[in-house]
Design a protein around this motif. Structure first.
Motif, PDB file in Angstrom:
ATOM      1  N   GLY A  20      -7.740   0.266   1.179  1.00  0.00           N
ATOM      2  CA  GLY A  20      -8.076   1.676   1.249  1.00  0.00           C
ATOM      3  C   GLY A  20      -6.897   2.569   0.941  1.00  0.00           C
ATOM      4  O   GLY A  20      -5.766   2.115   0.799  1.00  0.00           O
ATOM      5  N   TYR A  21      -7.173   3.872   0.854  1.00  0.00           N
ATOM      6  CA  TYR A  21      -6.105   4.835   0.592  1.00  0.00           C
ATOM      7  C   TYR A  21      -5.135   4.913   1.766  1.00  0.00           C
ATOM      8  O   TYR A  21      -3.950   5.192   1.591  1.00  0.00           O
ATOM      9  N   ASP A  22      -5.645   4.657   3.007  1.00  0.00           N
ATOM     10  CA  ASP A  22      -4.763   4.754   4.160  1.00  0.00           C
ATOM     11  C   ASP A  22      -3.933   3.503   4.359  1.00  0.00           C
ATOM     12  O   ASP A  22      -2.873   3.545   4.976  1.00  0.00           O
ATOM     13  N   PHE A  23      -4.396   2.375   3.862  1.00  0.00           N
ATOM     14  CA  PHE A  23      -3.607   1.147   3.940  1.00  0.00           C
ATOM     15  C   PHE A  23      -4.053   0.195   2.837  1.00  0.00           C
ATOM     16  O   PHE A  23      -5.239  -0.120   2.729  1.00  0.00           O
ATOM     17  N   GLY A  24      -3.109  -0.244   2.065  1.00  0.00           N
ATOM     18  CA  GLY A  24      -3.408  -1.152   0.961  1.00  0.00           C
ATOM     19  C   GLY A  24      -2.980  -0.546  -0.355  1.00  0.00           C
ATOM     20  O   GLY A  24      -2.038  -1.011  -0.997  1.00  0.00           O
ATOM     21  N   HIS A  25      -3.660   0.494  -0.772  1.00  0.00           N
ATOM     22  CA  HIS A  25      -3.365   1.152  -2.048  1.00  0.00           C
ATOM     23  C   HIS A  25      -1.915   1.604  -2.116  1.00  0.00           C
ATOM     24  O   HIS A  25      -1.185   1.309  -3.065  1.00  0.00           O
ATOM     25  N   LYS A  26      -1.468   2.328  -1.084  1.00  0.00           N
ATOM     26  CA  LYS A  26      -0.104   2.860  -1.068  1.00  0.00           C
ATOM     27  C   LYS A  26       0.924   1.733  -1.004  1.00  0.00           C
ATOM     28  O   LYS A  26       1.957   1.759  -1.688  1.00  0.00           O
ATOM     29  N   GLU A  27       0.633   0.713  -0.190  1.00  0.00           N
ATOM     30  CA  GLU A  27       1.583  -0.385  -0.011  1.00  0.00           C
ATOM     31  C   GLU A  27       1.735  -1.215  -1.282  1.00  0.00           C
ATOM     32  O   GLU A  27       2.828  -1.711  -1.594  1.00  0.00           O
ATOM     33  N   ILE A  28       0.655  -1.375  -2.026  1.00  0.00           N
ATOM     34  CA  ILE A  28       0.747  -2.115  -3.290  1.00  0.00           C
ATOM     35  C   ILE A  28       1.706  -1.409  -4.244  1.00  0.00           C
ATOM     36  O   ILE A  28       2.513  -2.044  -4.932  1.00  0.00           O
ATOM     37  N   VAL A  29       1.637  -0.086  -4.266  1.00  0.00           N
ATOM     38  CA  VAL A  29       2.548   0.682  -5.111  1.00  0.00           C
ATOM     39  C   VAL A  29       3.981   0.558  -4.605  1.00  0.00           C
ATOM     40  O   VAL A  29       4.920   0.321  -5.377  1.00  0.00           O
ATOM     41  N   GLU A  30       4.163   0.700  -3.292  1.00  0.00           N
ATOM     42  CA  GLU A  30       5.507   0.641  -2.715  1.00  0.00           C
ATOM     43  C   GLU A  30       6.182  -0.707  -2.968  1.00  0.00           C
ATOM     44  O   GLU A  30       7.396  -0.786  -3.156  1.00  0.00           O
ATOM     45  N   LEU A  31       5.410  -1.779  -2.968  1.00  0.00           N
ATOM     46  CA  LEU A  31       5.964  -3.130  -3.060  1.00  0.00           C
ATOM     47  C   LEU A  31       5.863  -3.720  -4.469  1.00  0.00           C
ATOM     48  O   LEU A  31       6.101  -4.910  -4.653  1.00  0.00           O
ATOM     49  N   LYS A  32       5.533  -2.898  -5.455  1.00  0.00           N
ATOM     50  CA  LYS A  32       5.245  -3.441  -6.781  1.00  0.00           C
ATOM     51  C   LYS A  32       6.442  -4.141  -7.428  1.00  0.00           C
ATOM     52  O   LYS A  32       6.258  -5.005  -8.287  1.00  0.00           O
ATOM     53  N   ASP A  33       7.667  -3.798  -7.011  1.00  0.00           N
ATOM     54  CA  ASP A  33       8.851  -4.449  -7.570  1.00  0.00           C
ATOM     55  C   ASP A  33       9.313  -5.646  -6.745  1.00  0.00           C
ATOM     56  O   ASP A  33      10.285  -6.313  -7.106  1.00  0.00           O
ATOM     57  N   ILE A  34       8.610  -5.900  -5.622  1.00  0.00           N
ATOM     58  CA  ILE A  34       8.979  -7.013  -4.742  1.00  0.00           C
ATOM     59  C   ILE A  34       7.901  -8.095  -4.732  1.00  0.00           C
ATOM     60  O   ILE A  34       8.200  -9.287  -4.858  1.00  0.00           O
ATOM     61  N   ILE A  35       6.657  -7.664  -4.571  1.00  0.00           N
ATOM     62  CA  ILE A  35       5.535  -8.606  -4.505  1.00  0.00           C
ATOM     63  C   ILE A  35       5.077  -8.939  -5.927  1.00  0.00           C
ATOM     64  O   ILE A  35       4.858  -8.051  -6.751  1.00  0.00           O
ATOM     65  N   ASP A  36       4.916 -10.221  -6.201  1.00  0.00           N
ATOM     66  CA  ASP A  36       4.569 -10.662  -7.550  1.00  0.00           C
ATOM     67  C   ASP A  36       3.085 -10.565  -7.858  1.00  0.00           C
ATOM     68  O   ASP A  36       2.704 -10.429  -9.029  1.00  0.00           O
ATOM     69  N   PHE A  37       2.234 -10.623  -6.824  1.00  0.00           N
ATOM     70  CA  PHE A  37       0.804 -10.762  -7.082  1.00  0.00           C
ATOM     71  C   PHE A  37       0.039 -10.258  -5.870  1.00  0.00           C
ATOM     72  O   PHE A  37       0.333 -10.634  -4.730  1.00  0.00           O
ATOM     73  N   ASN A  38      -0.933  -9.366  -6.090  1.00  0.00           N
ATOM     74  CA  ASN A  38      -1.796  -8.839  -5.034  1.00  0.00           C
ATOM     75  C   ASN A  38      -3.249  -9.185  -5.330  1.00  0.00           C
ATOM     76  O   ASN A  38      -3.702  -9.025  -6.468  1.00  0.00           O
ATOM     77  N   VAL A  39      -3.961  -9.615  -4.298  1.00  0.00           N
ATOM     78  CA  VAL A  39      -5.379  -9.935  -4.438  1.00  0.00           C
ATOM     79  C   VAL A  39      -6.164  -9.169  -3.387  1.00  0.00           C
ATOM     80  O   VAL A  39      -5.904  -9.310  -2.186  1.00  0.00           O
ATOM     81  N   SER A  40      -7.094  -8.333  -3.832  1.00  0.00           N
ATOM     82  CA  SER A  40      -7.975  -7.602  -2.916  1.00  0.00           C
ATOM     83  C   SER A  40      -9.339  -8.261  -2.869  1.00  0.00           C
ATOM     84  O   SER A  40      -9.829  -8.798  -3.864  1.00  0.00           O
ATOM     85  N   PHE A  41      -9.946  -8.189  -1.692  1.00  0.00           N
ATOM     86  CA  PHE A  41     -11.245  -8.824  -1.474  1.00  0.00           C
ATOM     87  C   PHE A  41     -12.418  -7.867  -1.662  1.00  0.00           C
ATOM     88  O   PHE A  41     -13.555  -8.314  -1.841  1.00  0.00           O
ATOM     89  N   ASP A  42     -12.188  -6.537  -1.605  1.00  0.00           N
ATOM     90  CA  ASP A  42     -13.302  -5.623  -1.374  1.00  0.00           C
ATOM     91  C   ASP A  42     -13.793  -4.847  -2.588  1.00  0.00           C
ATOM     92  O   ASP A  42     -14.763  -4.116  -2.493  1.00  0.00           O
ATOM     93  N   ASN A  43     -13.135  -4.966  -3.745  1.00  0.00           N
ATOM     94  CA  ASN A  43     -13.664  -4.419  -4.997  1.00  0.00           C
ATOM     95  C   ASN A  43     -14.071  -2.953  -4.878  1.00  0.00           C
ATOM     96  O   ASN A  43     -15.192  -2.572  -5.156  1.00  0.00           O
ATOM     97  N   CYS A  44     -13.105  -2.092  -4.495  1.00  0.00           N
ATOM     98  CA  CYS A  44     -13.510  -0.717  -4.211  1.00  0.00           C
ATOM     99  C   CYS A  44     -12.774   0.362  -4.992  1.00  0.00           C
ATOM    100  O   CYS A  44     -13.121   1.531  -4.865  1.00  0.00           O
TER     101      CYS A  44
END
Length: 322
Positions: free
Chosen positions: A114-138
């Motif tokens: 969601g916008y309150d958790f998940g979306h923002k963190e993926i952006v913040e960690l984009k240079d550290i985390i190699d791969f993100n997988v979401s379950f909810d298709n939203c």
């Protein structure tokens, strides 16, 4: 052989142990959605698990202080993280950066994006985390999210499977914590619709086995796609029901219909009265209900089974790990 394809993966899950990090709430859903689904997927990929909340609760140690030793001692080259909201028990960003600097491939699974958790963190960690997988298709992410994919909520075959005794006409399993759920279920009660409502882990502390048993016993499973974060999601409940050969009856939305076919693999409703009418109709038309439930079950077996989830997951990373 599948074993040869993935045999260079030395995997560690880094997750919570307890629901919401609270021991009294029982074991986290990760035990069946992640560990159980992979264990029973047929891919034969060994893994280890470390829990950041357990470290704090039972050992009074922050995982930051021991994670590098764990990784080194076990020769880990892939870590799958599942963060516990904004809990201070989570690994710090600095420690995640240190793990990256060791050349260890890092993934994050996001049950809710969601916008309150998940979306923002993926952006913040984009240079550290190699791969993100979401379950909810939203959401439809922009080009800045090249290290992100949508999959679905993986299910454990030992919990969700086609049962032979469906004695519950219709069920909703989960928290009644949104206006949508309250409005639709309250209306259904005034019409004496045969719906069993059980609260799930947070409200009723149902064990995974109890919850899954209610699902397998249901002829119809209700689902409400609206999230507390004010967006629609393709909920994990959809895949639980499909795997259990239940008819999925869900409020019409643009996200679940991306992954399963309306009026073929599940049924949509668009108002409280329409929901009640369709519950009564499909309970009185067994052949039609079973045909759609069977189509949904076949879709699950062919497109959403845990072996397909984890194959897609690891196929994205197999050529990128040491």
């Amino acid at each position: 052989m599948i074993e040869n394809k993935y045999n260079k993966i030395k995997l560690l899950f880094c997750t919570e142990m307890y629901c919401d990090g609270v021991r009294e709430m029982g074991i986290t859903n990760s035990y069946h959605n992640l560990f159980g689904s992979l264990k029973h997927s047929g891919l034969n990929i060994p893994f280890q698990v470390v829990h950041y909340d357990q470290c704090m609760i039972e050992h009074n140690i922050h995982l930051d202080n021991v994670i590098l030793k764990i990784l080194k001692d076990n020769k880990i080259n892939v870590v799958i993280h599942s963060f516990l909201g904004k809990s201070p028990c989570n690994l710090s960003h600095d420690k995640l950066k240190q793990i990256k600097d060791l050349g260890i491939f890092q993934c994050v699974t996001w049950p809710d994006t969601g916008y309150d958790f998940g979306h923002k963190e993926i952006v913040e960690l984009k240079d550290i985390i190699d791969f993100n997988v979401s379950f909810d298709n939203c959401f439809n992410y922009s080009e800045t999210h090249k290290n992100h994919i949508w999959l679905w909520t993986p299910q454990d075959d030992k919990l969700y499977f086609k049962g032979h005794h469906q004695d519950i006409p219709c069920s909703f399993l989960g928290s009644v914590n949104t206006q949508e759920r309250q409005e639709f279920l309250s209306y259904a009660m005034t019409k004496n619709a045969p719906i069993m409502v059980r609260g799930g882990q947070r409200n009723e502390k149902l064990s995974p086995e109890q919850y899954a048993s209610f699902m397998r016993r249901s002829k119809i499973c209700l689902n409400f796609p609206w999230s507390n974060g004010n967006f629609y999601q393709a909920k994990g409940r959809v895949y639980e029901a499909l795997a259990s050969h239940c008819l999925v009856l869900e409020r019409k939305n643009d996200f679940t219909s991306k992954v399963i076919k309306p009026n073929v693999e599940y049924i949509e409703y668009d108002s409280p009265q329409d929901m009640v009418d369709k519950i009564n109709y499909y309970l009185n038309h067994d052949e039609e209900r079973n045909k759609i439930a069977s189509s949904g079950y076949q879709a699950y077996q062919e497109r959403f089974h845990s072996k397909y989830f984890w194959s897609k997951f690891f196929d994205h990373i197999i050529d990128k790990i040491n």
